[in-house]
Write a protein that holds these residues in place. Structure first.
Motif, PDB file in Angstrom:
ATOM      1  N   GLY A   7       0.797  -1.225   0.000  1.00 10.33           N
ATOM      2  CA  GLY A   7       0.000   0.000   0.000  1.00 10.33           C
ATOM      3  C   GLY A   7       0.830   1.276   0.000  1.00 10.33           C
ATOM      4  O   GLY A   7       0.345   2.324   0.429  1.00 10.33           O
TER       5      GLY A   7
ATOM      6  N   THR B 197      -0.917   3.887  -2.229  1.00  6.29           N
ATOM      7  CA  THR B 197      -2.148   4.343  -1.558  1.00  6.29           C
ATOM      8  C   THR B 197      -1.798   5.347  -0.464  1.00  6.29           C
ATOM      9  O   THR B 197      -2.398   6.426  -0.373  1.00  6.29           O
TER      10      THR B 197
ATOM     11  N   ASN C 217      -2.456   9.538  -0.928  1.00  6.25           N
ATOM     12  CA  ASN C 217      -3.447  10.119  -0.022  1.00  6.25           C
ATOM     13  C   ASN C 217      -2.810  11.111   0.942  1.00  6.25           C
ATOM     14  O   ASN C 217      -3.402  12.141   1.270  1.00  6.25           O
TER      15      ASN C 217
ATOM     16  N   PHE D  73      -3.626   8.134  -9.637  1.00  6.85           N
ATOM     17  CA  PHE D  73      -4.447   8.680  -8.549  1.00  6.85           C
ATOM     18  C   PHE D  73      -4.318  10.199  -8.419  1.00  6.85           C
ATOM     19  O   PHE D  73      -5.284  10.881  -8.104  1.00  6.85           O
TER      20      PHE D  73
ATOM     21  N   LEU E 146     -12.632   2.527   0.605  1.00  5.94           N
ATOM     22  CA  LEU E 146     -11.256   2.729   0.137  1.00  5.94           C
ATOM     23  C   LEU E 146     -10.969   1.816  -1.061  1.00  5.94           C
ATOM     24  O   LEU E 146     -10.415   2.251  -2.080  1.00  5.94           O
ATOM     25  N   ALA E 147     -11.390   0.555  -0.932  1.00 10.10           N
ATOM     26  CA  ALA E 147     -11.116  -0.421  -1.988  1.00 10.10           C
ATOM     27  C   ALA E 147     -11.855  -0.076  -3.279  1.00 10.10           C
ATOM     28  O   ALA E 147     -11.305  -0.175  -4.380  1.00 10.10           O
TER      29      ALA E 147
ATOM     30  N   TYR F  77     -10.143   2.908  -4.861  1.00 11.76           N
ATOM     31  CA  TYR F  77      -8.853   2.459  -5.387  1.00 11.76           C
ATOM     32  C   TYR F  77      -9.057   1.761  -6.734  1.00 11.76           C
ATOM     33  O   TYR F  77      -8.331   2.001  -7.699  1.00 11.76           O
TER      34      TYR F  77
ATOM     35  N   ALA G 197      -8.338   8.628  -5.303  1.00 11.85           N
ATOM     36  CA  ALA G 197      -7.752   8.702  -3.965  1.00 11.85           C
ATOM     37  C   ALA G 197      -8.863   8.939  -2.948  1.00 11.85           C
ATOM     38  O   ALA G 197      -9.691   9.829  -3.120  1.00 11.85           O
TER      39      ALA G 197
END
Lengths: 133, 298
Positions: free
Chosen positions: B13, B16, B20, B46, B251-252, B255, B260
């Motif tokens: 991650g 991610t 973010n 993202f 979140l998933a 993603y 984001a």
């Protein structure tokens, strides 16, 4: 004329090594098949460019003909640049390879027979003694 | 201030967390985002920057002046990568083996070697603007099949503006590309998951950072799976755990759409803003420690 045969050990009874850049030994013979020299390959453990370094080593030894199982692109380019003839397809022992050459059973190569890094993967029939990949 | 986001294990991650974090930074126009995962850069998906035209990044490789060369063989002795073969009346160069160190040209007694550039990839610069952010975005793209990413990573890092806060998204692992990406950072966030696999690779990353003398904090992703092994390890090593990210459908889903989460959820924005506070706290305490060491030594 000097002929280099890729082998797993020293002597005519040794098995041939299918790899060139990372082969264990070279048995050097003259055109009558008389043994001139047995040498271990100093580039066996090179981290990269083993084919180039081995080809350079063979060229420095004044070799005219290489008998190999397979040959990679950089090694072949280097040997070709020195007008060293490369024959592939050897099998069995060093003595077998020599008679295969004398009976004209091998292939004269102008294009590499394997892709780069072949010798790192254990090299076909050459045994799994090469570097870990 | 340079903050690297790294991990021993892949797929924990990093991207991610880094994107973010970047998008939750509350000082507009003060942030640079540098994607140093040049083999597979993907943070732009993202952050969505608008790129200028790409610049080629090259390494110097030897070119032989055969008129001057005496075939002495010094260059091939110098080259540990076997990128040169010196024959009786011929020098062969294998550029793809060359690491661009320049040793052959430096040591050539005849000055017969020139260095010429060979492109290994491109650098792309751009800007990502939104209502709450304005990010300088940079990444490198290594040409597929190229073996060496550090020269490209270094070229991208040369663009770091010391007046800004830079976030570096590092590649996974602990070898040369990762070292190139994280070195000279002021702080490194290690993203992991609470599994034996995550712990094993976290420990490798921690050891690497110790050698580089970079303070670290840990973010535990997928924090509701696995065991307490990572928590226990961090306690034992004295490494602060800055955030837990549980499995979260929102979140998933975002993603999976290339979005984001902080731009769509106040809850997640708050969480990432809190990480910034924790980073500054840890950073300040590390600064104090360093200053104290210097005073004690003085």
């Amino acid at each position: 004329m000097k002929i280099a045969i890729c082998s797993e050990g020293a002597g005519f009874d040794s098995a041939v090594d299918q790899r060139f850049g990372r082969c264990f030994h070279f048995v050097l013979v003259d055109s009558n098949g008389e043994k001139l020299e047995e040498i271990s390959n100093p580039s066996l453990g090179a981290s990269g460019g083993a084919g180039v370094q081995t080809a350079q080593f063979i060229a420095d030894k004044g070799v005219d003909v290489v008998l190999a199982g397979n040959i990679g692109p950089k090694a072949l380019a280097t040997l070709n640049a020195c007008n060293i003839k490369v024959y592939t397809g050897i099998s069995g022992t060093v003595a077998d390879a020599l008679s295969q050459y004398q009976q004209d059973k091998l292939t004269l190569v102008t294009n590499s027979t394997v892709s780069q890094h072949f010798g790192l993967r254990g090299g076909g029939g050459g045994g799994r003694r090469g570097g870990n990949f | 201030m340079i903050i690297a986001v790294a991990s021993g294990k892949g797929g924990t991650g990093k991207t991610t967390v880094s994107v973010n974090l970047a998008l939750a930074f509350n000082q507009k126009e003060k942030l640079q985002f540098i994607d140093c995962d040049v083999e597979e850069p993907n943070a732009h998906i993202f952050v969505k920057p608008v790129f200028d035209s790409p610049e080629t990044v090259s390494i110097p490789v030897p070119e032989i002046n055969e008129g001057k060369c005496t075939y002495c063989g010094r260059c091939k002795e110098i080259c540990v990568y076997n990128a040169l073969a010196v024959l009786k009346e011929n020098v062969l160069v294998f550029p793809e083996l060359c690491h661009g160190c320049g040793g052959c040209a430096y040591f050539c007694p005849q000055e017969a070697i020139a260095e010429v550039p060979r492109g290994i990839g491109v650098m792309e610069k751009g800007t990502a603007k939104g209502s709450a952010f304005d990010i300088d975005f940079l990444h490198g793209r290594l040409t597929p099949g190229e073996a060496m990413s550090p020269p490209l990573i270094n070229a991208v890092k040369n663009e770091i503006d010391s007046r800004k806060v830079a976030i570096i998204d590092a590649p996974p692992g602990t070898s040369c590309p990762v070292v190139a990406a994280v070195k000279e950072s002021d702080f490194c966030l290690l993203v992991t998951e609470p599994t034996p696999f995550g712990l094993n690779d976290l420990d490798l990353a921690v050891q690497m950072l110790k050698k580089l003398d970079i303070p670290a904090g840990v973010i535990i992703n997928r924090s509701d799976i696995g065991t307490n092994c990572v928590e226990d390890y961090c306690k034992q090593e004295g490494i602060p755990v800055l955030m837990h990210i549980p499995w979260d459908r929102e979140l998933a889903e975002l993603y999976a759409k290339g979005e984001a989460v902080v731009l769509h959820s106040a809850k997640w924005r708050d969480l990432f803003e809190k990480i910034w506070m924790r980073i500054f706290e840890v950073f300040d305490s590390e600064q104090l420690k360093t200053e104290k060491k210097e005073v004690d030594a003085g």
